[in-house]
Enzyme design. Structure first.
Site, short mmCIF file in Angstrom:
data_model
loop_
_atom_site.label_atom_id
_atom_site.label_comp_id
_atom_site.label_asym_id
_atom_site.label_seq_id
_atom_site.Cartn_x
_atom_site.Cartn_y
_atom_site.Cartn_z
N ARG A 51 0.86 -1.18 0.00
CA ARG A 51 0.00 0.00 0.00
C ARG A 51 0.90 1.24 0.00
O ARG A 51 2.10 1.14 0.18
CB ARG A 51 -0.95 -0.01 1.21
CG ARG A 51 -0.20 -0.31 2.50
CD ARG A 51 -0.71 0.41 3.68
NE ARG A 51 -0.57 1.84 3.56
CZ ARG A 51 0.57 2.52 3.74
NH1 ARG A 51 1.70 1.90 4.02
NH2 ARG A 51 0.59 3.83 3.64
N ARG A 85 -6.85 -0.63 -7.36
CA ARG A 85 -7.24 0.46 -6.46
C ARG A 85 -7.36 1.72 -7.32
O ARG A 85 -6.50 1.97 -8.17
CB ARG A 85 -6.22 0.69 -5.33
CG ARG A 85 -6.26 -0.40 -4.26
CD ARG A 85 -5.44 -0.02 -3.03
NE ARG A 85 -6.17 0.83 -2.12
CZ ARG A 85 -5.62 1.42 -1.04
NH1 ARG A 85 -4.34 1.26 -0.79
NH2 ARG A 85 -6.35 2.16 -0.22
N GLN A 184 -2.91 2.87 9.81
CA GLN A 184 -1.56 2.90 9.24
C GLN A 184 -0.61 3.73 10.10
O GLN A 184 0.59 3.45 10.15
CB GLN A 184 -1.59 3.47 7.82
CG GLN A 184 -2.29 2.61 6.78
CD GLN A 184 -3.74 2.98 6.60
OE1 GLN A 184 -4.40 3.41 7.54
NE2 GLN A 184 -4.25 2.82 5.39
N ASP A 225 -2.06 10.90 -2.82
CA ASP A 225 -2.35 9.79 -3.74
C ASP A 225 -2.60 10.28 -5.15
O ASP A 225 -2.42 9.54 -6.12
CB ASP A 225 -3.55 8.98 -3.23
CG ASP A 225 -3.12 8.11 -2.08
OD1 ASP A 225 -3.06 8.64 -0.94
OD2 ASP A 225 -2.81 6.93 -2.30
N ASN A 235 -5.69 12.50 -0.52
CA ASN A 235 -4.83 11.73 0.39
C ASN A 235 -5.75 11.01 1.38
O ASN A 235 -6.99 11.14 1.32
CB ASN A 235 -3.83 12.65 1.10
CG ASN A 235 -2.76 11.86 1.85
OD1 ASN A 235 -2.16 10.94 1.29
ND2 ASN A 235 -2.55 12.17 3.11
#
Ligand code: MRU
Length: 331
Positions: A51, A85, A184, A225, A235
């Site tokens: 990820r 994704r 995370q 992202d 993000n």
């Protein structure tokens, strides 16, 4: 050898297999998955064994090398990984970069994947150098999600700035947002910061406003992202709230990302695809249901921070200030 004693990288190529550190298992266990096909890579990305936007791109590039080595149909390999994704544009960026090589040997595709991986480390080190210059001495630095070595090919983006500032003896203390629902920050960023001996504390996401109000935060730095041409930035969910809070409190808010995260085809953030993930990420904790049966859930994995809330965007090219114009950069 325990990972703590090795240069931290979330994947490595070994004898025709892509070994990926399963980030779902960290920090409790260091489990390496052996991925043998593009389909394996797509599953690892979708289920978040690998990820973080740049790491997803690197894995997909290796996925194309795996497909070529197996003699698989490359268009199908590309399509299945591309769909794994939706938000991080580094995935499409890496696959687009591999595409002109489809007629070349498998060895050439592997070489390109390895080049993308090596370049990403160098890019992150450049981001770290540019960004560290903006970190005030002795600052509390708040961040969200994991943007470190695990999320890239090494060093990290926002966490790369933090690493470089620490190396520069800036005497910083990191406040790492837990990053619900997949944690995370708590699981991965805390693990990386502890390994590097960088002073930090994890906070609940909802504690960020309190920390800013009490003067604990001198800078917010986050990853990305996908960045639209006007600087609007997608993000991890919760980033937008941090930007609003930081602006309210007059605290600088920085975004750190490689130019491969820029999607110059999008004029603004309105059309950035936002991934909606499985409700079980909210309704269950450690596989135990904590929500009532049938509880309706909305679970967007990302949000978009408007460019006017972003003090600067740090790429490998340097520090970009408003008004942003990335129409000639990136993908
Ligand atoms: O859902 P994730 O964990 O892949 O989300 C990661 C992020 O939002 C990161 O901030 C982003 O990908 C940048 S990683 C250098």
């Amino acid at each position: 050898m325990p990972l703590a004693h090795m240069a931290l990288a979330p994947m490595r190529w070994s004898d025709g297999v892509l070994l990926v550190l399963d980030q779902r298992e960290l920090p409790a266990r260091e489990v390496w998955l052996g991925l043998q096909s593009a389909e394996d890579v797509a599953v690892a990305i979708r289920e978040m064994a690998v990820r973080g936007a740049p790491a997803i791109g690197v894995a997909a590039a290796y996925g194309m090398a795996l497909a070529a080595l197996r003699g698989d149909y490359l268009a199908a390999a590309d399509a299945c990984m591309r769909a794994s994704r939706p938000t991080a544009v580094n995935l499409a960026w890496a696959l687009d970069r591999m595409r002109p090589l489809w007629g070349s040997s498998a060895a050439r595709l592997l070489e390109e994947a390895q080049r993308i991986e090596a370049e990403d480390v160098a890019i992150n080190q450049a981001i770290g150098r540019h960004g560290a210059a903006l970190v005030p001495q002795g600052a509390g630095v708040l961040t969200i999600c994991n943007t470190g070595s695990l999320a890239t090919a090494g060093h990290g983006t926002a966490l790369g700035i933090i690493r470089t500032a620490h190396e520069d003896a800036k005497a910083i203390r990191v406040l790492a947002c837990e990053t619900r629902p997949r944690q995370q920050g708590l699981r991965l960023t805390a693990w990386e910061l502890a390994q590097d001996g960088i002073p930090f504390a994890v906070i609940a996401d909802s504690a960020a406003g309190r920390m800013m109000a009490t003067g604990e935060v001198g800078l917010v730095v986050v990853g990305a992202d996908r960045i639209a041409a006007n600087g609007d930035t997608a993000n991890k969910i919760g980033t937008y709230s941090l930007a609003v809070l930081a602006n309210h409190h007059g605290i600088p808010f920085l975004v750190a990302a490689p130019t491969s995260t820029v999607d110059s085809a999008l004029p603004d953030g309105a059309s950035i695809p936002i991934e909606e993930r499985d409700p079980s990420e909210l309704t269950h904790v450690d596989c135990h249901r904590v929500a009532p049966e049938g509880c309706p859930v909305m679970n967007p994995a990302f949000d978009v921070t408007p460019a006017d809330l972003i003090g600067a965007i740090v790429t490998e090219l340097g520090v970009h200030c408003a008004p942003y114009d990335f129409s000639d950069l990136g993908r």
